[in-house]
Structures are given as C-alpha cells and as structure tokens.
Design an enzyme around this catalytic site. Structure first.
Site, PDB file in Angstrom:
ATOM      1  CG  HIS A 502      -1.757   1.175   1.395  1.00 43.62           C
ATOM      2  ND1 HIS A 502      -3.045   1.299   1.002  1.00 43.62           N
ATOM      3  CD2 HIS A 502      -1.273   2.466   1.861  1.00 43.62           C
ATOM      4  CE1 HIS A 502      -3.512   2.566   1.224  1.00 43.62           C
ATOM      5  NE2 HIS A 502      -2.511   3.120   1.868  1.00 43.62           N
ATOM      6  CD  GLU A 503       1.535   3.815   3.589  1.00 44.23           C
ATOM      7  OE1 GLU A 503       1.794   4.756   3.048  1.00 44.23           O
ATOM      8  OE2 GLU A 503       0.402   3.535   4.357  1.00 44.23           O
ATOM      9  CG  HIS A 506       0.595   6.565  -0.459  1.00 43.14           C
ATOM     10  ND1 HIS A 506      -0.429   7.107  -1.413  1.00 43.14           N
ATOM     11  CD2 HIS A 506       0.181   5.795   0.492  1.00 43.14           C
ATOM     12  CE1 HIS A 506      -1.448   7.093  -0.408  1.00 43.14           C
ATOM     13  NE2 HIS A 506      -1.053   6.172   0.578  1.00 43.14           N
ATOM     14  CG  HIS A 509       0.449   8.834  -6.905  1.00 44.86           C
ATOM     15  ND1 HIS A 509      -0.715   9.196  -6.225  1.00 44.86           N
ATOM     16  CD2 HIS A 509       0.164   9.275  -8.115  1.00 44.86           C
ATOM     17  CE1 HIS A 509      -1.474  10.048  -7.019  1.00 44.86           C
ATOM     18  NE2 HIS A 509      -1.063  10.125  -7.844  1.00 44.86           N
TER      19      HIS A 509
END
Length: 717
Positions: A502-503, A506, A509
């Site tokens: 998940h992290e 980021h 991104h």
C-alpha cells in the site's frame, strides 16, 4: 502535500515593495541562492541531489525556518507588488516557483517530527507550529496577491493557457478562496487565530499519543506466559527488553506493530486483555497526556472556522473540495457497504463463539479475543495458519518483490546506493531508474524506535517538476517493524506485507509523476483520490508471480508451496467483515462527529463514540480501528479530518481498475499498465480526478466492483 510560505528581513521586504516591477526573476533567484545552511540550501550531490541529513542539527531548525520565511516573504512581496499587469507567468508560475529554501527547511523538520522526534525536536515543534500556521495565513490573506491571482483566474478562458496552466490557476485560486482570502479584515483575523490555535492543538495531540506509546509497555517475566507466540515475536520481544536493560525478559511496546501480533497469538487471555487495553487507551489516560480535552477544542474551532468560510460544518468544508463533494455522498457509500459488512461480521463472531464454546472455556468473545479466535477459525475452516504464512514473508524479500512488480508494470529499476546521507543507520536508499535514466530516489526506513510515529506512511521529500528545470522526486516509505535477532531475517504478517505494498503504491505515485508544476505533481491530488494508487498496488502481492518468486522460507529458501498459495486464495475474503467494520466504524464516527460539532458545543469524544456505535449497531466485539484519542488521521491535523471515508471511496476506483487488468491479459497486462500510467499515475492533479478515471476506464466508476472484491452481495437497484 506541498507547503509554501513567505518571509525575509525587513530591509528586503521594503526593497521588494519599492522596487515592484524592477524586482526581476533574476533578483528573486539571487535572494534564494545557497545560504550556506544545509536546511535551506538546494539539495546537491549525486543522484539529483538529496537532503544533507548528516549536517542536520535540531537547534538549527527554528533559525533556518525563520530565515526561510524571510526569503519567501520577499518573493511574495515582489509578486504581489509587480507593476506589470498580472498574467499567468508573473503570478501563478512565479508563486509556484517561490518559497524553495523555506520549503526545504520545513520538509526536513517535518521528517524529523515524524521519525526522530526527541524532546528537543518536540520543543521546537511546539514553538513553531503556530508560527508556521500564521505564516501560511499571511500569504493567503495577502490582498494584493489574491487580487492578482483573481484577475488571471477570471481571464483564464481567453488567455491562451495550456490545459495544465488552466488547471494550476483553478487549483491555486480555489485553494486561496477556500482558506478565506476573500474574507473581511475582522473575519481574517479570527481565522488566523483559529488556525494558530489548531496548529498547537494538533502538535499536542501527536505528542500525547507518542508519549503514551513510549511510556506504556507490556513486560513479561515468565517464559510460560509467551504461550502461543511464534518464535520471531518472542525473539523481537527479547531484543526489545535487552535494549531497555531488561535482559532475560520480553518487552512488547505500545505500538501496532508490536501489540497487534501479541493479541493475535498470545494464549493467555488476561495478558491479551491487558495489552489490548493498553493499546486502545493511548491518549485516553488521565493526566498530562489526555487527548480528550484536545479533541473537544479542535471540534469547536473547526466548526467555527467552517462557518466563517461559509459552510454549515467542517465536514461540508472538507468534502466540498473532494471527489465526494458532500457528506451525504460519502455517507451513502459507507452505509451501502456497512450493511453487508455488519452481516458478515456477525457471521464471523458466531463462528468464533462456537469455536470458543467447543473449548469449554465458558467465555464470551470480547474485543481482545477477536484476532486470537479469528486465527483459530481460519485454521479450522481453511487449514490456514498465519504464522505458517509469515515463515515465507521475509521483510527484505517483500521489498524485492515490490521492486519487481514496479519493473513489470512501469519499467522501473531500483539500484541501491551508499553515497546518500540518511538520518538513521537503519535506512537504505535506492536510485530509481527507467531505461538507465534516473527517475528519482526512494528511501526505506523500516524499523520502530523511540521518537518515531507508529504505523506506516509515505513521505514526499521533493516533488517532481519540470517547468523551470527538470527536478526528479525524492520519496520515502516508513514502517515500524520490530527487529529480531541480529543477522536473522525479519518475518512479517500477511497484513504487514499488504501495508508495505500500500505505502509503496503511494511512493510509485510520487516517482511516476510527469507534470510541469510542482503544485500539481505526484500525490498532490484530492484526498479521496490519493489512496487510489496505493490501494490498487496491494492487489499484486497475492499474485502467483510474486509469491512463487519471493515468498521463500526463511530457513530452507524453498518457495511457498502451491497448496499454501491455493489456501491463501481460497481464504481471500475471510475476516472481511471484521476488517471492514473496524475501518468503517471509525470512518462513520469521523463524519458524524464533524457534522455534529458546533462552535458552542463541547463534545465528549468517548461518549460520542459509544453513541455512534450504538446508532449504527456496531458489534461490541469490535472497536473502531482508531479510537478517538489516538485517531491521528483526523485529530493531529486537517489532512484526513472528515475524510477517513476516503479509503472506501478510493477502493471503488481501485477495484474497478483491477477488474480492467483482469478483463484484459491479467494483473501484468502491459497495455492496461501503460494506460494506467499515462492517465492516472503520471498526471498528478494536472487533470481533475473524475476526468482522469474516465480517460482510463472509458466510463465513470462502477462502485459494485468494491462489493464484488470483498465478497459482499451486490444489490441491484
């Protein structure tokens, strides 16, 4: 998230105001040149430059930020006082180029307050929080600056601007207006006072939570009391005790990474309860670190601020600038999912109660039993043991797998470098490349320590841009794993591996950003869109391609057996009721308490928690994922306040997007990955999020994809 600011010495301010039009871009550049200060100076050195953490001194934070404000103030004065007619270049572009030294100093300071927050750093944070808030308001409330922004904004349709320039004008002008730039003098003064007080309260909330995490520990003297705990958790607890001069004992810290595994596996029910209460009471203990009065005042001030800005509640103000637009829209989605999640959770509780009854213990399932009996039922239903899975989940191998997936989808390579300074020896740094060209830097800070916030997060040290010169991003991922024995691999749970993915989503991104203006770059998107790429990235962990290559037994090195992978896939939606109810109860609470808050009402956060859980029928066996006094997402800053719903909102985009991969050639389909990169991952906020999604999917989001992914029934309307 970007922070911009402005200040310089009185002489320079006066010079700028008098010089007006003659204060050229060259003069501004001269004012922002290297100051001989590692906190203010542009990041130089190999790999595109990086922070000089080796030269950081805590005592230097305040003077550097004050000087940075001074440097920024002269830039703002020059923009606002420019005698030339306002246009995009001398107003919006100039503003986006301003404040770089100040931004660097505050960025490094914020890195320290989240990762190296000792007492000296906390003292600086306490002193500077209201100062930094006031400085931000000073910029927003600069009437001459806002007047110029408004003139360019109003004329943008006929100004021959590029789509990205029009988007920047829209985003920046709207941000100023939403923060009260058009208010009268009395209202501006009150707004400034509110924001300063909130900044101090947010700091107090964070420091109170950190104090309870560091002050309370669970120490076990008798090895027999460790019954049920896997060896890796025992070893980590022994190491933690030895670090605290308690050799021969086992110490469990008051952090999620330590306490959640303990209450999942410990056979001693009384110790599970003790650990659970310690964990869930962070910030809720009488005395100096009680966060209840902090929450009450935060809610009142937010409600007053919202009314000053023309909104009926803080929730309405927040949602107005998100994809959801209104609290009603966010609540509608949450309640749609809540009904199915609640029904599933009740089924899960019944299964656990039946298992407990079969043991003849005569207990009723309580919150400190939930995770423990979940594992019992998982084993009985699916012959699947989480401890068995963790034998194949080595921290470093999971990291390698993330790199591999990023290479398959986006052509990225990660090359470890040793010539970049770090703020702690546990950190590692990688240069990210694509076809041999540098894309950016990725820092990894994996382990728990005193002074570090609990949980996991991504930080954007430097944002990508190319409107003046090409600048590559610098990002980090931060976790709180507990170290084991020296030289032995750190084993993590499946949930922890999901969090890593998940992290890292980021981080991808931020790394894949390809925009001109930093304000629009990377993760600087609407809050209910920013969780989309991160939650999407979670899906690749469970793919056979990842598990077969990287899920290797920590002792034998053999890949995870096919039958164990099959069990993982079969049990994919097991315990989905608990995880969804645990999250949604917190998100619903967040929305309801911000809708209920008024300037003159003193809300008791704990009483409101009980009331809300009763209203929505939350089972007594489950508590909110973050109880109010440790709910840092919503009470340690404005970022996720009245916005914890964003994870479920983003999941509608996430699950619909992953279906697009599966509808094509599967999770590693190159054409879909390319389209996702071009329409979503690289564009930042240069394209409105709903439009970006339509470009990717060819239509609006199908919210039923979320229900399908979680195994919940889809109701046709």
């Amino acid at each position: 998230m970007h922070r911009r600011s402005f200040l310089h010495s009185a002489a320079l301010v006066a010079l700028a105001q008098v010089a007006g039009n003659s204060m050229t871009q060259d003069a501004l550049a001269t004012a922002a040149k290297q100051q001989g200060d590692p906190l203010l100076d542009a990041w130089t050195g190999p790999h595109g430059g990086s922070p000089r953490f080796d030269m950081v001194q805590v005592d230097a934070f305040k003077p550097a930020m004050m000087k940075g404000m001074d440097l920024n103030r002269v830039e703002i004065a020059a923009i606002a006082g420019n005698r030339a007619a306002p246009n995009f270049e001398n107003t919006f572009a100039a503003l986006d180029n301003a404040g770089r030294p100040f931004g660097r100093a505050t960025q490094i300071f914020q890195i320290y307050t989240s990762t190296m927050n000792d007492k000296r750093t906390q003292a600086v944070e306490t002193e500077m929080a209201p100062v930094l808030s006031a400085f931000g308001d000073e910029i927003v409330q600069n009437e001459a600056l806002f007047a110029r922004l408004k003139k360019v904004y109003d004329a943008r349709a006929n100004a021959k601007l590029s789509p990205e320039q029009k988007r920047l004008a829209d985003v920046v002008y709207t941000s100023f207006a939403r923060q009260g730039a058009a208010l009268g003098k009395v209202e501006k003064a009150r707004l400034k006072a509110i924001n300063e007080r909130l900044a101090s309260l947010f700091t107090t909330f964070r420091q109170n939570e950190l104090a309870d995490e560091e002050s309370y520990t669970l120490v076990i003297d008798n090895e027999a009391d460790l019954a049920g705990l896997p060896d890796n958790l025992r070893d980590a607890a022994a190491s933690a005790a030895e670090e605290k001069s308690q050799k021969g004992k086992w110490l469990f810290t008051n952090t999620r990474s330590s306490m959640e595994p303990f209450i999942t596996y410990a056979s001693r029910r009384d110790l599970r309860e003790k650990g659970w209460r310690m964990w869930t009471m962070r910030g809720d203990n009488p005395g100096a670190h009680d966060n209840n009065p902090v929450i009450t005042e935060v809610l009142q001030l937010r409600a007053e601020r919202a009314r000053l800005l023309g909104f009926s509640s803080h929730a309405h103000w927040i949602l107005d600038d998100n994809m959801a637009k209104t609290p009603d829209a966010a609540m509608a989605l949450m309640m749609k999912v809540w009904k199915s999640a609640l029904a599933r959770a009740r089924e899960e509780i019944a299964d656990m109660q039946a298992f407990a009854d079969s043991e003849g213990t005569g207990i009723k399932i309580e919150p400190w039993d939930y995770r423990y009996y979940t594992e019992k039922v998982r084993k009985a239903k699916y012959d699947l043991d989480e401890t068995e899975i963790s034998e194949y989940l080595q921290l470093e191998k999971v990291r390698e797998s993330m790199f591999w997936v990023a290479g398959q989808l986006f052509g990225l390579q990660f090359v470890k470098v040793d010539d970049v300074r770090v703020y702690h020896p546990d950190m590692s740094v990688y240069e990210v490349q694509r076809k041999g060209k540098r894309v950016g830097l990725w820092y990894f800070d994996p382990y728990a320590r005193e002074g570090k916030n609990s949980g996991a997060w991504m930080n954007e040290y430097r944002t990508q841009e190319k409107f003046r010169t090409e600048i590559t991003p610098v990002v980090s991922n931060n976790s709180n794993f507990v170290k084991g024995k020296p030289g032995e691999p750190v084993l993590i749970s499946w949930d922890d591996a999901v969090t890593m993915y998940h992290e890292f989503g980021h981080a991808l991104h931020g790394l894949n950003s390809n925009t001109n203006y930093p304000t629009l770059a990377g993760t600087s998107v609407k809050r209910d869109f920013v969780e989309f790429p991160s939650q999407l990235n979670e899906h690749w962990l469970s793919t056979p391609e990842v598990l077969n290559q990287f899920a290797l037994h920590h002792k034998t090195g053999k890949p995870i057996p096919a039958d164990l992978v099959a069990k993982i896939q079969k049990a994919k939606n097991f315990n989905q009721g608990f995880s969804t109810v645990e999250y949604l109860s917190a998100a619903i609470y967040d929305m309801k308490i911000h809708l209920a808050a008024t300037p003159d009402k003193k809300i008791d956060a704990g009483a409101f928690e009980k009331q809300t859980m009763a209203e929505i029928g939350c089972p007594g066996e489950i508590v909110m994922r973050h109880r109010p006094t440790q709910f840092g997402h919503i009470f340690s800053g404005d970022g996720y306040s009245a916005g914890y719903y964003v994870y479920i909102w983003a999941d509608t985009l996430t699950d619909d997007t992953f279906e697009a991969f599966n509808e094509a050639g599967g999770p590693y389909d190159k054409s879909v990955a390319k389209r996702y990169y071009e329409t979503i991952l690289s564009v930042g906020n240069s394209v409105p999020p709903d439009e970006a999604f339509r470009r990717f999917r060819g239509r609006d989001v199908d919210t039923d994809a979320l229900m399908r992914e979680r195994g919940f029934p889809v109701t046709k309307t």
